[in-house]
Design a protein around this motif. Sequence first.
Motif, mmCIF file in Angstrom:
data_model
loop_
_atom_site.group_PDB
_atom_site.id
_atom_site.type_symbol
_atom_site.label_atom_id
_atom_site.label_comp_id
_atom_site.label_asym_id
_atom_site.label_seq_id
_atom_site.Cartn_x
_atom_site.Cartn_y
_atom_site.Cartn_z
ATOM 1 N N GLN A 127 0.397 -2.332 4.157
ATOM 2 C CA GLN A 127 0.018 -2.505 2.752
ATOM 3 C C GLN A 127 -0.707 -1.254 2.234
ATOM 4 O OE1 GLN A 127 -2.193 -6.073 3.596
ATOM 5 N NE2 GLN A 127 -0.695 -7.380 2.545
ATOM 6 N N GLN A 128 -1.522 -0.667 3.120
ATOM 7 C CA GLN A 128 -2.228 0.560 2.731
ATOM 8 C C GLN A 128 -1.239 1.709 2.547
ATOM 9 O OE1 GLN A 128 -5.023 0.923 5.949
ATOM 10 N NE2 GLN A 128 -6.134 -0.920 5.300
ATOM 11 N N THR B 94 -9.216 -6.946 -2.267
ATOM 12 C CA THR B 94 -9.085 -6.254 -0.984
ATOM 13 C C THR B 94 -7.980 -6.829 -0.099
ATOM 14 O OG1 THR B 94 -10.806 -7.668 -0.071
ATOM 15 C CG2 THR B 94 -11.509 -5.517 -0.937
ATOM 16 N N GLU B 95 -7.739 -8.096 -0.249
ATOM 17 C CA GLU B 95 -6.778 -8.773 0.628
ATOM 18 C C GLU B 95 -5.374 -8.148 0.610
ATOM 19 O OE1 GLU B 95 -6.549 -12.950 -0.149
ATOM 20 O OE2 GLU B 95 -5.342 -13.346 1.639
ATOM 21 N N GLU C 181 -12.457 -10.571 -2.604
ATOM 22 C CA GLU C 181 -11.371 -10.698 -1.638
ATOM 23 C C GLU C 181 -10.003 -10.598 -2.307
ATOM 24 O OE1 GLU C 181 -9.999 -14.047 1.542
ATOM 25 O OE2 GLU C 181 -12.174 -13.836 1.231
ATOM 26 N N ALA D 196 -5.243 -5.125 3.169
ATOM 27 C CA ALA D 196 -5.963 -5.282 4.431
ATOM 28 C C ALA D 196 -5.177 -4.707 5.611
ATOM 29 C CB ALA D 196 -6.268 -6.756 4.671
#
Lengths: 274, 280
Positions: free
Chosen positions: B13-14, B5-6, B2, B9
């Motif tokens: 952010q991507q 990945t957090e 996590e 999310a």
Amino acid sequence: MPDAVVGRHVVISRGDRVALKDSDFTIPQGAITAIIGPNGSGKSTLLHAIANLLPISGGALSVLGATPELSQSQIAYVLQYTTVPAGTPLTVREAVAMGRYPTLGFLRRPSADDKKRVQQAMERLDIAHLADRHLTELSGGQRQRVYVAQGITQDHAMLLLDEPLTGLDINSAKTIDGIIHDEPTRGCSVVLTTHDLEEAKAADHVILTSGYVVASGPPAQVLTPDNLATAYGLGSLHAKDDDAPLFPTEHHDHGFDISHNAHDQHGHGHDHGH
Amino acid sequence: MEWFTEPFALAFQQRALLGGALAALMTSVVGTWLVLRGMSFFGDAFVHGVVPGIAAAVVLDINPLLGAAVAAAVMVFAIEVVNRQTVLSEDTSIGLLFVGMLALGVVIISRLDTYSGSLTSILFGDALGVTTSDLYGQAILAIIVIAVALALYRPLLALSFNAEKAELWGMKPKRAHAALLVLIAAAVIGSYQSVGTLLVFGLLVGPPATASLIARTVPRMMIYSAIIALFSVWLGLTLSYHLSTAGSATMALVPIVLFFIVLAITRLAPKRAPQEVAHA
């Protein structure tokens, strides 16, 4: 034998300074020509003009039957100082392969023949075993062999070398000397600059410079005490009144075999009265 | 898991990760030539030189990319004028324009009410504020920059090797140098929204300099540089999320730290002897 280079009343400037005054000279095809003269006498300037790196500012210069610009692609030039930044990650093989750039252009992929030419050049200069070495890992002599290999990898009719043997170890000097001798047998004209009178005497043809071309022709006609005194200044010679000591018949270390220079009879000299 | 990945999310952010990745790829390829040509100071000055163009664009409410492009052209032209008209060394002319352009940018932007925020945004970027539209523009620019840089591989390598040899080989060194300036400008303009003009310099120089410590050929230097830059963007954003630090600055800091880590490792590793290998 036809002339590879013909200069008539050639004047070459570097910026505002005239580096070579009104000069006539020839360079025979398929032979070894040595350009000799004091520091700053115009030796490298002349090579630069032949290679079209410097434009002439007066007179006419014919290289391989055309203008220097049109002939540039047929000329391989090993510069006196090639300082590659230490941080440049370049292997010996890639550095030698750069000699194929004039043929390949920007984008064409190297063919099997191109790769073969690179390998052959490395073998002729005895650096094939160093192919994957970084340039910065080589000695000065090894690097000079790389630059000569780069030169002969190029498709060329004329090979220019600016003081190719200066400061080299014996192995590197002998190897490069071998190339200098071998190239004319392949039909290539070789032009080199030197400070060594023995090297100049062993060439087929000599151009003596001193801010202008003092004389151009076979060594015996050019390297006379009078011409040398004109180029280097009076008092610089030990045997001014005797030509014989200037032309020993024995071979010498990393010089050239002078036995094959008798064919050149078209030299000429002229005194500018400086 | 996590922890990894957090930070990515959410969509913004991507987009920050994607924008940083595009900037990383562009700056890696262009930065390799910048480092090899010994033009790091020029690169530093250049990323500051576009500030007045972007500032003017903000004040006039026009496309900042256009403003940056105009400022870049003005800066290169002015450097050339100083070089040709004086005997001053090139680093002096670059230094003059470096200070002058940055000061001009601050003067222009100081006329805005949001002076502080706008200046921070220009200098340090706004990785988390990158829009989808920004990404499309950045992607197109990245493809063009990388394609042109790869197409000019031989002229730029020849120029890095020796300008006179490049001329002899028909590699057009003057045009190659001019093209490199354009590529640097394009990479800076295409990256500043993600990492800011100031910190794009970290990506231009950090990953290629680190790659040069371990790469034995220029193509490998580019590949290693791209990997280091992508890793820096990812790690920078991840760390900034968990440590609550500025995203762009953390992204730019990572490759510099990596440089010193790799430097220490390479200096501790045994070296190959420079002597000629014996052979039959």
